[in-house]
Write a protein that holds these residues in place. Sequence first.
Motif, PDB file in Angstrom:
ATOM      1  N   GLY A  96       0.781  -1.234   0.000  1.00 36.41           N
ATOM      2  CA  GLY A  96       0.000   0.000   0.000  1.00 36.41           C
ATOM      3  C   GLY A  96       0.808   1.277   0.000  1.00 36.41           C
ATOM      4  N   SER A 130      -3.758  10.877   1.001  1.00 39.25           N
ATOM      5  CA  SER A 130      -4.051   9.740   1.872  1.00 39.25           C
ATOM      6  C   SER A 130      -3.517   8.446   1.268  1.00 39.25           C
ATOM      7  CB  SER A 130      -5.562   9.597   2.073  1.00 39.25           C
ATOM      8  OG  SER A 130      -6.117  10.731   2.678  1.00 39.25           O
ATOM      9  N   THR A 136      -3.581   3.951   2.406  1.00 37.07           N
ATOM     10  CA  THR A 136      -3.883   2.895   3.372  1.00 37.07           C
ATOM     11  C   THR A 136      -2.855   1.789   3.202  1.00 37.07           C
ATOM     12  OG1 THR A 136      -6.249   3.347   3.481  1.00 37.07           O
ATOM     13  CG2 THR A 136      -5.531   1.147   4.106  1.00 37.07           C
ATOM     14  N   SER A 188      -1.486  -2.001   4.338  1.00 38.03           N
ATOM     15  CA  SER A 188      -2.013  -3.279   4.814  1.00 38.03           C
ATOM     16  C   SER A 188      -0.867  -4.181   5.241  1.00 38.03           C
ATOM     17  CB  SER A 188      -2.803  -3.986   3.712  1.00 38.03           C
ATOM     18  OG  SER A 188      -3.893  -3.205   3.280  1.00 38.03           O
ATOM     19  N   PHE A 214      -3.640   9.636  11.440  1.00 34.86           N
ATOM     20  CA  PHE A 214      -3.469   8.210  11.125  1.00 34.86           C
ATOM     21  C   PHE A 214      -4.408   7.387  12.008  1.00 34.86           C
ATOM     22  CE2 PHE A 214       1.330   8.401   9.797  1.00 34.86           C
ATOM     23  CZ  PHE A 214       1.012   9.398   8.880  1.00 34.86           C
ATOM     24  N   THR A 215      -4.947   6.328  11.438  1.00 34.52           N
ATOM     25  CA  THR A 215      -5.814   5.416  12.188  1.00 34.52           C
ATOM     26  C   THR A 215      -5.365   3.991  11.944  1.00 34.52           C
ATOM     27  OG1 THR A 215      -7.695   6.926  11.917  1.00 34.52           O
ATOM     28  CG2 THR A 215      -8.186   4.654  12.582  1.00 34.52           C
ATOM     29  N   SER A 250      -6.194  -0.102  12.389  1.00 34.50           N
ATOM     30  CA  SER A 250      -7.332  -0.999  12.555  1.00 34.50           C
ATOM     31  C   SER A 250      -6.897  -2.417  12.182  1.00 34.50           C
ATOM     32  CB  SER A 250      -8.522  -0.548  11.690  1.00 34.50           C
ATOM     33  OG  SER A 250      -8.195  -0.643  10.313  1.00 34.50           O
ATOM     34  N   TYR A 274      -4.261  -2.704   9.377  1.00 34.24           N
ATOM     35  CA  TYR A 274      -4.235  -1.577   8.439  1.00 34.24           C
ATOM     36  C   TYR A 274      -3.702  -0.338   9.150  1.00 34.24           C
ATOM     37  CZ  TYR A 274      -7.594  -4.570   6.002  1.00 34.24           C
ATOM     38  OH  TYR A 274      -8.219  -5.624   5.388  1.00 34.24           O
ATOM     39  N   HIS A 320      -4.334   3.653   8.197  1.00 36.29           N
ATOM     40  CA  HIS A 320      -4.935   4.642   7.308  1.00 36.29           C
ATOM     41  C   HIS A 320      -4.233   5.967   7.561  1.00 36.29           C
ATOM     42  CE1 HIS A 320      -8.181   1.696   6.747  1.00 36.29           C
ATOM     43  NE2 HIS A 320      -8.117   1.527   8.056  1.00 36.29           N
ATOM     44  N   ASN A 340      -3.910   9.877   6.655  1.00 32.40           N
ATOM     45  CA  ASN A 340      -4.605  11.018   6.081  1.00 32.40           C
ATOM     46  C   ASN A 340      -3.805  12.292   6.340  1.00 32.40           C
ATOM     47  OD1 ASN A 340      -7.013   9.549   5.250  1.00 32.40           O
ATOM     48  ND2 ASN A 340      -7.482   9.393   7.437  1.00 32.40           N
TER      49      ASN A 340
END
Length: 117
Positions: free
Chosen positions: A8, A17, A19, A21, A67-68, A70, A79, A81, A83
């Motif tokens: 990714g 952005s 993402t 993985s 950033f997130t 998950s 993941y 994410h 941004n």
Amino acid sequence: QVQLVESGGGLVQPGGSLTLSCVASGISFSLLNMAWYRQAPGKQREWVALVTPGSGTTSADSVKGRFTISRDNAKNTAYLHLNDLKPEDTGVYFCNAVQRVSRENYWGQGTQVTVSS
């Protein structure tokens, strides 16, 4: 054999952005704390974020709100994410897994993120 495979990464403009993985194999994913680290050129590797098997999360102050982290336990995948990316987010991003009982520690090979206009 335990493997962590990241994907990714890429080149993105500031404010963009991505993402990332990380797919884990060879180990029970539900027993793993999953984390992301990054390493900028010429700097030490730094911790970015962590997600527990129950999806509890924590992240570094430098990425909070942007950033997130998950996970999807059914897909053995974590993941990150990203941004509102900034040039200082440039670096190699590494997936890390720690088995919660044995504390065995595993690393992926890394994926490059470059933020530039």
